[in-house]
Design a protein around this motif. Sequence first.
Motif, short mmCIF file in Angstrom:
data_model
loop_
_atom_site.label_atom_id
_atom_site.label_comp_id
_atom_site.label_asym_id
_atom_site.label_seq_id
_atom_site.Cartn_x
_atom_site.Cartn_y
_atom_site.Cartn_z
N UNK A 184 47.03 64.87 24.74
CA UNK A 184 47.06 64.41 26.11
C UNK A 184 45.65 63.99 26.50
N UNK A 185 45.51 63.54 27.75
CA UNK A 185 44.22 63.05 28.25
C UNK A 185 44.41 61.81 29.08
N UNK A 186 43.31 61.13 29.39
CA UNK A 186 43.31 59.83 30.05
C UNK A 186 43.54 59.94 31.55
N UNK A 187 43.81 58.80 32.19
CA UNK A 187 43.79 58.71 33.65
C UNK A 187 44.96 59.44 34.31
N UNK A 188 46.04 59.69 33.57
CA UNK A 188 47.18 60.39 34.17
C UNK A 188 46.80 61.79 34.62
N UNK A 189 45.77 62.39 34.00
CA UNK A 189 45.34 63.73 34.38
C UNK A 189 44.72 63.78 35.78
N UNK B 286 50.47 48.50 27.59
CA UNK B 286 49.31 49.32 27.25
C UNK B 286 49.36 50.68 27.91
N UNK B 287 48.18 51.23 28.14
CA UNK B 287 48.01 52.63 28.53
C UNK B 287 47.52 53.38 27.31
N UNK B 288 46.39 54.06 27.42
CA UNK B 288 45.77 54.68 26.25
C UNK B 288 46.73 55.59 25.48
N UNK B 289 47.44 56.52 26.15
CA UNK B 289 48.33 57.38 25.37
C UNK B 289 49.45 56.61 24.68
N UNK B 290 50.00 55.60 25.37
CA UNK B 290 51.03 54.78 24.70
C UNK B 290 50.44 54.10 23.47
N UNK B 291 49.22 53.58 23.58
CA UNK B 291 48.57 52.98 22.42
C UNK B 291 48.46 53.98 21.27
N UNK B 292 48.11 55.21 21.62
CA UNK B 292 47.98 56.26 20.60
C UNK B 292 49.33 56.50 19.92
N UNK B 293 50.38 56.64 20.72
CA UNK B 293 51.71 56.90 20.16
C UNK B 293 52.14 55.78 19.22
N UNK B 294 51.94 54.55 19.65
CA UNK B 294 52.30 53.40 18.81
C UNK B 294 51.44 53.37 17.56
N UNK B 295 50.15 53.69 17.71
CA UNK B 295 49.27 53.72 16.55
C UNK B 295 49.74 54.71 15.50
N UNK C 53 53.44 65.00 19.49
CA UNK C 53 53.89 64.73 20.85
C UNK C 53 52.72 64.16 21.63
N UNK C 54 52.90 62.98 22.17
CA UNK C 54 51.85 62.27 22.90
C UNK C 54 52.25 62.20 24.36
N UNK C 55 51.40 62.75 25.25
CA UNK C 55 51.66 62.77 26.68
C UNK C 55 50.65 61.90 27.41
N UNK C 56 51.14 61.06 28.33
CA UNK C 56 50.21 60.26 29.11
C UNK C 56 50.82 58.99 29.64
N UNK C 57 49.94 58.06 30.04
CA UNK C 57 50.40 56.89 30.77
C UNK C 57 50.84 55.74 29.87
N UNK C 58 51.82 55.01 30.40
CA UNK C 58 52.21 53.71 29.88
C UNK C 58 52.25 52.76 31.07
N UNK C 59 51.71 51.58 30.89
CA UNK C 59 51.62 50.63 32.00
C UNK C 59 51.56 49.21 31.44
N UNK C 60 51.34 48.25 32.32
CA UNK C 60 51.19 46.86 31.91
C UNK C 60 49.75 46.42 32.11
N UNK C 61 49.12 45.95 31.04
CA UNK C 61 47.80 45.34 31.13
C UNK C 61 47.96 43.86 31.45
#
Length: 312
Positions: free
Chosen positions: A127-132, A30-39, A5-13
């Motif tokens: 979790x992590x990143x700017x959403x926190x 993009x968004x770091x957590x979204x990148x992680x989930x896709x990875x 389970x990946x929690x965090x931001x998704x946005x447009x770069x």
Amino acid sequence: MGYAMVMGEALIDLLEADAGGEQIYKQAIGGAPLNVAVGVARLGGEVTYAGSLSNDVLGDRISAFIRNAGVNERGIRRVTAPTTLAVTTFEGAEPTFTFYGEPPSYALLTPDDLDETTVADAKVLYTGSICLLREPFRSAARKAWQTPGPLKVFDPNVRPTLLPDAAAIKALQTLVEEFFTTADLVKLSQADATILYDEPDPAVAAERIRAVGAKAVVVTCGSKGAYIAAQDGGVMLPAPAVAAIDATGAGDSVMGALIRRLLDEGRPGSLADWQRHVRFALAVAGLVCERPGGATAMPTAPELTTRWGALL
């Protein structure tokens, strides 16, 4: 194998680029957590994404991208705030981000939006990143983090443009250490460590984080590789040589690759096991750096084999 389970931001770069001598900005999801989930998904892992997406056209595009990447959407909340934009400029291959949109569409997930069974049944929670930095997401992340069951992995993903002064940096340090205390893995960059602790030496920074409570720490150091600190020692691993054109998402791909290995094997019992996993993750990041974009650059397992051969 279980799921992450990946929690965090998704946005447009909006990525700075040159088109026939004219400066333009190309849209990328993009968004770091979204990148992680896709990875994780691209590498064959099962993953659920939990976060808030705008109900505008850009949010629809992000949702479609998540779905097409094979990421489960059951943790998503749709909101009315316009999709946050991250304007991305470069010095060489390294990106700098400036964020636009208030309130941020990515930080509106509430504790009540979480399905507690989905969190508890996950094998890995990230979790992590700017959403926190914003409520109500911060409270949602705290609630999930306190749920027993999953392995806990964390990435502070520090963005200097969101930290205006020393007081903001100190507040962030206090916040992320709250999560470090019970983390099975903390992954951060050398730049993150320098901002949080004024400490450019990855070994010193890693041991400081382990002293807070984290069981293992991986500090990525760009083209130099990554430092690993585990309960039975620490070591620096070199990165594979690549012709980097865009480092956007490289650190996120390291985290995605490590989560994929945790899903397969559980928490490593030794530094030797962590080395094997991080070697794999650095190969994933090397391929990401040879491609433009963030989430769109995440490779599949067959692409890794084609580029690097058999990976241990």
